[in-house]
Design a protein around this motif. Structure first.
Motif, PDB file in Angstrom:
ATOM      1  N   VAL A 126       0.813  -1.214   0.000  1.00  0.00           N
ATOM      2  CA  VAL A 126       0.000   0.000   0.000  1.00  0.00           C
ATOM      3  C   VAL A 126       0.849   1.268   0.000  1.00  0.00           C
ATOM      4  CG1 VAL A 126      -1.999  -1.086   1.083  1.00  0.00           C
ATOM      5  CG2 VAL A 126      -0.269  -0.015   2.512  1.00  0.00           C
ATOM      6  N   SER A 127       2.172   1.130   0.021  1.00  0.00           N
ATOM      7  CA  SER A 127       3.052   2.301   0.013  1.00  0.00           C
ATOM      8  C   SER A 127       2.999   2.983  -1.357  1.00  0.00           C
ATOM      9  CB  SER A 127       4.486   1.886   0.334  1.00  0.00           C
ATOM     10  OG  SER A 127       5.024   1.122  -0.728  1.00  0.00           O
ATOM     11  N   PRO A 128       3.289   4.272  -1.406  1.00  0.00           N
ATOM     12  CA  PRO A 128       3.248   4.987  -2.687  1.00  0.00           C
ATOM     13  C   PRO A 128       4.156   4.381  -3.759  1.00  0.00           C
ATOM     14  CG  PRO A 128       3.331   6.548  -0.879  1.00  0.00           C
ATOM     15  CD  PRO A 128       3.529   5.180  -0.284  1.00  0.00           C
ATOM     16  N   VAL A 129       5.367   3.978  -3.388  1.00  0.00           N
ATOM     17  CA  VAL A 129       6.277   3.422  -4.392  1.00  0.00           C
ATOM     18  C   VAL A 129       5.745   2.094  -4.919  1.00  0.00           C
ATOM     19  CG1 VAL A 129       7.874   2.212  -2.832  1.00  0.00           C
ATOM     20  CG2 VAL A 129       8.699   3.058  -5.004  1.00  0.00           C
ATOM     21  N   ALA A 130       5.184   1.258  -4.062  1.00  0.00           N
ATOM     22  CA  ALA A 130       4.628  -0.025  -4.508  1.00  0.00           C
ATOM     23  C   ALA A 130       3.412   0.205  -5.404  1.00  0.00           C
ATOM     24  CB  ALA A 130       4.253  -0.892  -3.315  1.00  0.00           C
ATOM     25  N   ARG A 131       2.566   1.135  -5.026  1.00  0.00           N
ATOM     26  CA  ARG A 131       1.388   1.427  -5.848  1.00  0.00           C
ATOM     27  C   ARG A 131       1.794   1.919  -7.240  1.00  0.00           C
ATOM     28  NH1 ARG A 131      -3.736   1.868  -3.603  1.00  0.00           N
ATOM     29  NH2 ARG A 131      -3.826   1.459  -1.388  1.00  0.00           N
ATOM     30  N   ALA A 132       2.880   2.682  -7.302  1.00  0.00           N
ATOM     31  CA  ALA A 132       3.360   3.163  -8.597  1.00  0.00           C
ATOM     32  C   ALA A 132       3.913   2.019  -9.439  1.00  0.00           C
ATOM     33  CB  ALA A 132       4.425   4.240  -8.397  1.00  0.00           C
ATOM     34  N   LEU A 133       4.585   1.057  -8.797  1.00  0.00           N
ATOM     35  CA  LEU A 133       5.245  -0.029  -9.519  1.00  0.00           C
ATOM     36  C   LEU A 133       4.299  -1.151  -9.948  1.00  0.00           C
ATOM     37  CD1 LEU A 133       8.456  -0.367  -7.312  1.00  0.00           C
ATOM     38  CD2 LEU A 133       8.311   0.633  -9.602  1.00  0.00           C
ATOM     39  N   ILE A 134       3.271  -1.428  -9.143  1.00  0.00           N
ATOM     40  CA  ILE A 134       2.405  -2.585  -9.403  1.00  0.00           C
ATOM     41  C   ILE A 134       1.736  -2.481 -10.775  1.00  0.00           C
ATOM     42  CG2 ILE A 134       0.224  -3.678  -8.681  1.00  0.00           C
ATOM     43  CD1 ILE A 134       1.230  -3.553  -5.832  1.00  0.00           C
ATOM     44  N   LYS A 135       1.748  -3.586 -11.487  1.00  0.00           N
ATOM     45  CA  LYS A 135       1.186  -3.805 -12.821  1.00  0.00           C
ATOM     46  C   LYS A 135       2.070  -3.274 -13.950  1.00  0.00           C
ATOM     47  CE  LYS A 135      -3.526  -4.557 -11.514  1.00  0.00           C
ATOM     48  NZ  LYS A 135      -4.899  -4.189 -11.649  1.00  0.00           N
ATOM     49  N   ALA A 136       3.180  -2.618 -13.623  1.00  0.00           N
ATOM     50  CA  ALA A 136       4.111  -2.178 -14.669  1.00  0.00           C
ATOM     51  C   ALA A 136       5.008  -3.359 -15.036  1.00  0.00           C
ATOM     52  CB  ALA A 136       4.938  -1.006 -14.172  1.00  0.00           C
ATOM     53  N   ARG A 137       5.735  -3.236 -16.125  1.00  0.00           N
ATOM     54  CA  ARG A 137       6.622  -4.306 -16.593  1.00  0.00           C
ATOM     55  C   ARG A 137       8.051  -3.794 -16.684  1.00  0.00           C
ATOM     56  NH1 ARG A 137       3.961  -8.620 -18.747  1.00  0.00           N
ATOM     57  NH2 ARG A 137       1.756  -8.358 -19.165  1.00  0.00           N
ATOM     58  N   GLU A 138       8.994  -4.740 -16.807  1.00  0.00           N
ATOM     59  CA  GLU A 138      10.397  -4.361 -17.005  1.00  0.00           C
ATOM     60  C   GLU A 138      10.484  -3.411 -18.192  1.00  0.00           C
ATOM     61  OE1 GLU A 138      13.253  -7.528 -17.407  1.00  0.00           O
ATOM     62  OE2 GLU A 138      12.541  -8.504 -15.576  1.00  0.00           O
ATOM     63  N   GLY A 139      11.279  -2.342 -18.039  1.00  0.00           N
ATOM     64  CA  GLY A 139      11.453  -1.362 -19.107  1.00  0.00           C
ATOM     65  C   GLY A 139      10.448  -0.224 -19.055  1.00  0.00           C
ATOM     66  N   ASP A 140       9.336  -0.399 -18.324  1.00  0.00           N
ATOM     67  CA  ASP A 140       8.336   0.664 -18.215  1.00  0.00           C
ATOM     68  C   ASP A 140       8.846   1.786 -17.327  1.00  0.00           C
ATOM     69  OD1 ASP A 140       6.646  -0.862 -19.735  1.00  0.00           O
ATOM     70  OD2 ASP A 140       5.215  -1.302 -18.118  1.00  0.00           O
ATOM     71  N   GLU A 141       8.323   2.983 -17.579  1.00  0.00           N
ATOM     72  CA  GLU A 141       8.563   4.111 -16.688  1.00  0.00           C
ATOM     73  C   GLU A 141       7.249   4.429 -15.990  1.00  0.00           C
ATOM     74  OE1 GLU A 141      10.327   7.463 -18.653  1.00  0.00           O
ATOM     75  OE2 GLU A 141      12.252   6.436 -18.906  1.00  0.00           O
ATOM     76  N   VAL A 142       7.337   4.646 -14.687  1.00  0.00           N
ATOM     77  CA  VAL A 142       6.151   4.977 -13.898  1.00  0.00           C
ATOM     78  C   VAL A 142       6.391   6.296 -13.186  1.00  0.00           C
ATOM     79  CG1 VAL A 142       5.464   2.570 -13.568  1.00  0.00           C
ATOM     80  CG2 VAL A 142       6.945   3.652 -11.890  1.00  0.00           C
ATOM     81  N   VAL A 143       5.307   6.950 -12.830  1.00  0.00           N
ATOM     82  CA  VAL A 143       5.379   8.235 -12.149  1.00  0.00           C
ATOM     83  C   VAL A 143       5.071   8.027 -10.674  1.00  0.00           C
ATOM     84  CG1 VAL A 143       4.394  10.551 -12.012  1.00  0.00           C
ATOM     85  CG2 VAL A 143       4.716   9.464 -14.233  1.00  0.00           C
ATOM     86  N   LEU A 144       5.939   8.562  -9.824  1.00  0.00           N
ATOM     87  CA  LEU A 144       5.765   8.478  -8.374  1.00  0.00           C
ATOM     88  C   LEU A 144       5.581   9.886  -7.830  1.00  0.00           C
ATOM     89  CD1 LEU A 144       5.901   6.978  -5.627  1.00  0.00           C
ATOM     90  CD2 LEU A 144       8.382   7.291  -5.722  1.00  0.00           C
ATOM     91  N   GLN A 145       4.440  10.104  -7.170  1.00  0.00           N
ATOM     92  CA  GLN A 145       4.188  11.394  -6.537  1.00  0.00           C
ATOM     93  C   GLN A 145       4.822  11.385  -5.150  1.00  0.00           C
ATOM     94  OE1 GLN A 145       2.756  13.970  -8.010  1.00  0.00           O
ATOM     95  NE2 GLN A 145       2.204  12.842  -9.852  1.00  0.00           N
ATOM     96  N   THR A 146       5.689  12.339  -4.872  1.00  0.00           N
ATOM     97  CA  THR A 146       6.327  12.464  -3.557  1.00  0.00           C
ATOM     98  C   THR A 146       6.060  13.860  -3.012  1.00  0.00           C
ATOM     99  OG1 THR A 146       8.436  13.344  -4.353  1.00  0.00           O
ATOM    100  CG2 THR A 146       8.194  10.935  -4.335  1.00  0.00           C
TER     101      THR A 146
END
Length: 187
Positions: free
Chosen positions: A146-166
């Motif tokens: 449930v952490s912000p970084v995990a929520r940003a990463l979940i369902k993405a794949r290797e090579g994907d870029e995800v956005v993390l709000q901090t």
């Protein structure tokens, strides 16, 4: 009257319960190893530690004056702590949903239980394992699902870029590698 001279009640102890980390009616995911660890702690408290403390309190109570008996007072306090932890663990295990991350072995997509290596905007790499609320330990590079970084990463794949709000602003994370534990071989 001073707080020192008021009677403690067990009801006050329940107010100090740690947050559950489960959003209203949400899931409490946990790995089989995390579930086993919590269950072992619960059984140890019930079968070993609590009976020892009860024996000490019983012995101390038989010595007479309880108001100045340190063994008795400390033992009663320790019993309340143990009972509170037993209640907490029992509730957490009741709502736990055990998820085996090894079913995703070989996948490059991020799900619960994945060990993910990612690089941030500055090129700094970090590896984290996504685990349950009750088992994640930041010191061991484990984050809660449930952490912000995990929520940003979940369902993405290797090579994907995800956005993390901090709190410091938006960060972009590139997923470098995803791995899962290998399935246990049945005996």
């Amino acid at each position: 009257m001073s707080k020192a001279f008021t009677k403690e009640s067990d009801a006050d102890d329940d107010d100090i319960m740690p947050e559950t980390g489960v959003v209203g009616g949400g899931k409490n995911y946990i790995t089989p190893q995390g579930y086993a660890r919590l269950r072992a702690e619960l059984l140890s408290l019930i079968d070993e530690e609590r009976p020892k403390v009860v024996d000490i309190v019983h012995w101390a109570a038989s010595n007479g004056d309880r108001s100045e008996n340190g063994d008795y007072l400390y033992g009663k306090k320790r019993l309340r702590e143990i009972d509170r932890r037993i209640r907490f663990l029992t509730k957490r295990l009741e709502i736990a949903e055990v998820v085996d991350p090894s079913v995703h072995a070989g996948s490059d997509q991020v799900f619960f239980g994945a060990t993910v290596t990612y690089a941030d905007d500055e090129g700094t790499e970090r590896t984290v394992t996504i685990l349950g609320v009750d088992e994640a330990d930041n010191a061991l590079q484990q984050v809660s699902w449930v952490s912000p970084v995990a929520r940003a990463l979940i369902k993405a794949r290797e090579g994907d870029e995800v956005v993390l709000q901090t709190p410091a602003g938006t960060r972009t994370l590139e997923i470098v590698a995803v791995s899962y534990p290998q399935p246990q071989k049945s005996q």
